[in-house]
Design a protein around this motif. Structure first.
Motif, PDB file in Angstrom:
ATOM      1  N   SER A 326       0.960  -1.433   0.050  1.00 34.76           N
ATOM      2  CA  SER A 326      -0.101   0.064   0.119  1.00 34.76           C
ATOM      3  C   SER A 326       0.919   1.113  -0.020  1.00 34.76           C
ATOM      4  N   LEU A 327       0.508   2.273  -0.935  1.00 35.58           N
ATOM      5  CA  LEU A 327       1.281   3.388  -0.965  1.00 35.58           C
ATOM      6  C   LEU A 327       0.235   4.610  -1.245  1.00 35.58           C
ATOM      7  N   ALA A 328      -0.066   5.593  -0.308  1.00 40.41           N
ATOM      8  CA  ALA A 328      -0.867   6.637  -0.600  1.00 40.41           C
ATOM      9  C   ALA A 328      -2.386   5.879  -0.803  1.00 40.41           C
ATOM     10  N   ASN A 329      -2.849   6.309  -1.806  1.00 45.38           N
ATOM     11  CA  ASN A 329      -4.308   5.208  -2.130  1.00 45.38           C
ATOM     12  C   ASN A 329      -3.940   4.352  -3.154  1.00 45.38           C
ATOM     13  N   ASP A 330      -2.779   3.980  -3.481  1.00 43.99           N
ATOM     14  CA  ASP A 330      -2.594   2.721  -4.224  1.00 43.99           C
ATOM     15  C   ASP A 330      -2.335   1.483  -3.552  1.00 43.99           C
ATOM     16  N   ILE A 331      -2.899   0.383  -4.115  1.00 40.73           N
ATOM     17  CA  ILE A 331      -2.393  -0.752  -3.484  1.00 40.73           C
ATOM     18  C   ILE A 331      -1.890  -1.720  -4.689  1.00 40.73           C
ATOM     19  N   THR A 332      -0.619  -2.140  -4.850  1.00 36.93           N
ATOM     20  CA  THR A 332       0.148  -2.593  -6.047  1.00 36.93           C
ATOM     21  C   THR A 332       0.430  -4.029  -5.567  1.00 36.93           C
ATOM     22  N   SER A 333       0.484  -5.079  -6.446  1.00 35.72           N
ATOM     23  CA  SER A 333       0.852  -6.416  -6.026  1.00 35.72           C
ATOM     24  C   SER A 333       2.408  -6.345  -6.162  1.00 35.72           C
ATOM     25  N   ALA A 334       3.103  -7.263  -5.124  1.00 38.19           N
ATOM     26  CA  ALA A 334       4.527  -7.432  -5.277  1.00 38.19           C
ATOM     27  C   ALA A 334       5.029  -8.197  -6.428  1.00 38.19           C
ATOM     28  N   THR A 335       4.347  -8.854  -7.011  1.00 40.92           N
ATOM     29  CA  THR A 335       4.793  -9.806  -8.197  1.00 40.92           C
ATOM     30  C   THR A 335       3.516  -9.750  -9.203  1.00 40.92           C
ATOM     31  N   PRO A 336       3.933 -10.171 -10.614  1.00 40.70           N
ATOM     32  CA  PRO A 336       2.799 -10.134 -11.410  1.00 40.70           C
ATOM     33  C   PRO A 336       1.974 -11.096 -11.256  1.00 40.70           C
ATOM     34  N   ILE A 337       0.247 -10.947 -11.396  1.00 41.19           N
ATOM     35  CA  ILE A 337      -0.553 -11.914 -11.203  1.00 41.19           C
ATOM     36  C   ILE A 337      -1.063 -12.271 -12.414  1.00 41.19           C
ATOM     37  N   PRO A 338      -1.282 -13.656 -12.691  1.00 39.84           N
ATOM     38  CA  PRO A 338      -1.943 -13.949 -14.061  1.00 39.84           C
ATOM     39  C   PRO A 338      -3.302 -13.588 -14.203  1.00 39.84           C
ATOM     40  N   LEU A 339      -3.579 -12.952 -15.539  1.00 36.87           N
ATOM     41  CA  LEU A 339      -5.115 -12.482 -15.633  1.00 36.87           C
ATOM     42  C   LEU A 339      -5.870 -13.660 -16.009  1.00 36.87           C
ATOM     43  N   SER A 340      -7.256 -13.575 -15.495  1.00 35.22           N
ATOM     44  CA  SER A 340      -7.978 -14.544 -15.554  1.00 35.22           C
ATOM     45  C   SER A 340      -9.290 -13.905 -15.440  1.00 35.22           C
ATOM     46  N   ASN A 341     -10.373 -14.637 -15.938  1.00 35.38           N
ATOM     47  CA  ASN A 341     -11.810 -14.052 -15.854  1.00 35.38           C
ATOM     48  C   ASN A 341     -12.465 -14.683 -14.714  1.00 35.38           C
ATOM     49  N   ALA A 342     -11.851 -15.398 -14.018  1.00 36.34           N
ATOM     50  CA  ALA A 342     -12.353 -15.853 -12.874  1.00 36.34           C
ATOM     51  C   ALA A 342     -12.063 -14.919 -11.578  1.00 36.34           C
ATOM     52  N   LEU A 343     -12.828 -14.827 -10.466  1.00 32.50           N
ATOM     53  CA  LEU A 343     -12.595 -14.134  -9.420  1.00 32.50           C
ATOM     54  C   LEU A 343     -11.628 -14.837  -8.572  1.00 32.50           C
ATOM     55  N   LEU A 344     -10.528 -13.863  -8.137  1.00 28.31           N
ATOM     56  CA  LEU A 344      -9.690 -14.582  -7.158  1.00 28.31           C
ATOM     57  C   LEU A 344      -9.974 -14.285  -5.736  1.00 28.31           C
ATOM     58  N   ASN A 345      -9.130 -14.925  -4.732  1.00 22.63           N
ATOM     59  CA  ASN A 345      -9.566 -14.831  -3.366  1.00 22.63           C
ATOM     60  C   ASN A 345      -8.969 -13.665  -2.814  1.00 22.63           C
ATOM     61  N   PHE A 346      -9.418 -12.457  -3.173  1.00 26.58           N
ATOM     62  CA  PHE A 346      -8.732 -11.210  -2.501  1.00 26.58           C
ATOM     63  C   PHE A 346      -9.741 -10.520  -1.753  1.00 26.58           C
ATOM     64  N   GLN A 347      -9.338  -9.960  -0.614  1.00 27.24           N
ATOM     65  CA  GLN A 347     -10.218  -9.363   0.119  1.00 27.24           C
ATOM     66  C   GLN A 347      -9.528  -7.917   0.560  1.00 27.24           C
ATOM     67  N   LEU A 348     -10.350  -6.774   0.119  1.00 29.79           N
ATOM     68  CA  LEU A 348     -10.081  -5.449   0.383  1.00 29.79           C
ATOM     69  C   LEU A 348     -10.550  -4.806   1.574  1.00 29.79           C
ATOM     70  N   THR A 349      -9.691  -4.091   2.184  1.00 26.45           N
ATOM     71  CA  THR A 349     -10.101  -3.554   3.718  1.00 26.45           C
ATOM     72  C   THR A 349      -9.784  -2.055   3.320  1.00 26.45           C
ATOM     73  N   ILE A 350     -10.912  -1.261   3.456  1.00 29.32           N
ATOM     74  CA  ILE A 350     -10.833   0.127   3.231  1.00 29.32           C
ATOM     75  C   ILE A 350     -11.255   0.887   4.742  1.00 29.32           C
ATOM     76  N   ASN A 351     -10.299   1.859   5.385  1.00 25.00           N
ATOM     77  CA  ASN A 351     -10.793   2.200   6.642  1.00 25.00           C
ATOM     78  C   ASN A 351     -11.320   1.301   7.649  1.00 25.00           C
ATOM     79  N   GLY A 352     -10.745   0.092   7.652  1.00 23.41           N
ATOM     80  CA  GLY A 352     -11.156  -1.083   8.502  1.00 23.41           C
ATOM     81  C   GLY A 352     -12.525  -1.815   8.109  1.00 23.41           C
TER      82      GLY A 352
END
Length: 385
Positions: A326-352
């Protein structure tokens, strides 16, 4: 009473790791004119249905009504119908239309229970320079994708997790499958003017399975230093060849019947005793009905989630595979992520407050991002929560 019906001669399936079901719908498959004529003579039919090409032949008791002779060649063209294909496919996006991908069952590439028509992925070589996105195989056929650059000056083995990410043990389409398409008569340009051209064309040697069969051998002398000359390959049958001119070798595809737009790829299916991948019938002329596969790997990009101004957040991967910074209002992956049309198991937390699922990268739009000295394709995902 004789029971005559159509039985599968072979099937070709197109697969792509971008799609959740792995089925690739991006191509139209058509036979060459010569193949259509041969099919009629052998009482064959071919039909594309979704991602598969089915070839059937009239048979009696599991044997072809018309014998499938040794050496029989059937040629099909793959025409790309999806303009976004290169965006989510791990192939060079700067595709040269004078080149063509070539797939054939002469390639011995049987792994993971499948017969792949592409050449095997090249084994890792510490003397080779690898860039992000390049692929290499280990000694067991498992494919790895480079996520950072490495070179002979600083070689990084496939076990170096900061430089390589394991994919799986499938046989993916790779740069070795790309050939230079040559017209029957074309202009060959030298890098520097030459006074003669020593030409060698080698075709497939069925006895060895290598391209060592002399097809053309000749020398052309010029009256003086010449920058280019007309190269006549019109005597060659359609197919793959090794062309060497004055010591410079390249792999080429020749087909005098191809005019107009060059297709994305050619598929050559042969019936032959060797290699075993070319066995469409056995020694008793009984149909074997093999299934052949062409598998495309998905492109990997850095994923950059952009939050509304004034909001901060974090992203976690519940599978523990990917990490984000996380940097300012950007959140960037540390390594490349393969593109897919399937949802991945990511959880975003904004202000708790947690949000899941969250959008995945869209292959319609890329930017670029430099990280640790490497420049990556970057997918920006704007969040309006």
């Amino acid at each position: 009473m004789i029971d005559v019906n159509f039985v599968g001669l072979f099937t070709v399936e197109l697969l792509h790791k971008f799609f959740a079901d792995q089925l690739c719908p991006d191509f139209i498959i058509t036979p060459s004119d010569a193949t259509t004529s041969s099919m009629n003579g052998h009482k064959m039919v071919v039909k594309q249905y979704q991602n598969k090409l089915y070839a059937g032949i009239q048979s009696t008791n599991g044997k072809p009504f018309m014998p499938v002779e040794n050496g029989m060649q059937m040629t099909f063209f793959l025409t790309l119908k999806n303009p976004l294909f290169f965006n989510y496919t791990n192939l060079s996006s700067t595709f040269n239309t004078s080149q063509i991908y070539y797939f054939t069952n002469r390639n011995t590439n049987a792994i993971n229970g499948k017969n792949f028509l592409s050449l095997p992925v090249s084994a890792y070589n510490s003397a080779v320079t690898y860039a992000p996105g390049d692929i290499a195989a280990d000694g067991t056929g498992v494919t790895y994708r480079a996520i950072r650059s490495s070179s002979s000056g600083s070689p990084q083995a496939l076990t170096a997790s900061g430089y390589w990410a394991q994919v799986d043990d499938n046989g993916y389409v790779n740069s070795m499958d790309l050939l230079q398409f040559m017209q029957p008569v074309s202009t060959y340009a030298f890098t520097t003017a030459q006074t003669s051209a020593n030409i060698s064309v080698l075709g497939y040697n069925s006895a060895t399975g290598l391209y060592t069969q002399p097809a053309i051998t000749k020398t052309i002398n010029f009256p003086g230093p010449t920058p280019s000359f007309p190269l006549d390959l019109s005597t060659l049958n359609p197919g793959k060849y090794s062309l060497t001119v004055n010591g410079t070798q390249q792999w080429i595809y020749v087909n005098s019947n191809l005019t107009g737009n060059t297709p994305f790829a050619v598929v050559d299916i042969f019936n032959a005793i060797t290699p075993a991948s070319c066995n469409l019938v056995d020694g008793t002329n009984t149909l074997l009905s093999p299934l052949y596969s062409i598998y495309f790997l998905n492109r990997a990009t850095l994923w950059k989630y952009v939050l509304p101004v004034g909001k901060t957040g974090t992203i976690s991967d519940t599978t523990g595979i990917f990490n984000f910074t996380s940097l300012a209002n950007d959140i960037t992956s540390a390594t490349p992520i393969p593109l897919s049309n399937a949802l991945l198991n990511f959880q975003l937390t904004i202000n708790g407050t947690p949000f899941t699922p969250i959008p995945c990268a869209d292959p319609t739009r890329f930017t670029y991002l430099t990280q640790a000295g490497d420049t990556y394709d970057c997918s920006e995902i704007y969040i309006n929560y």
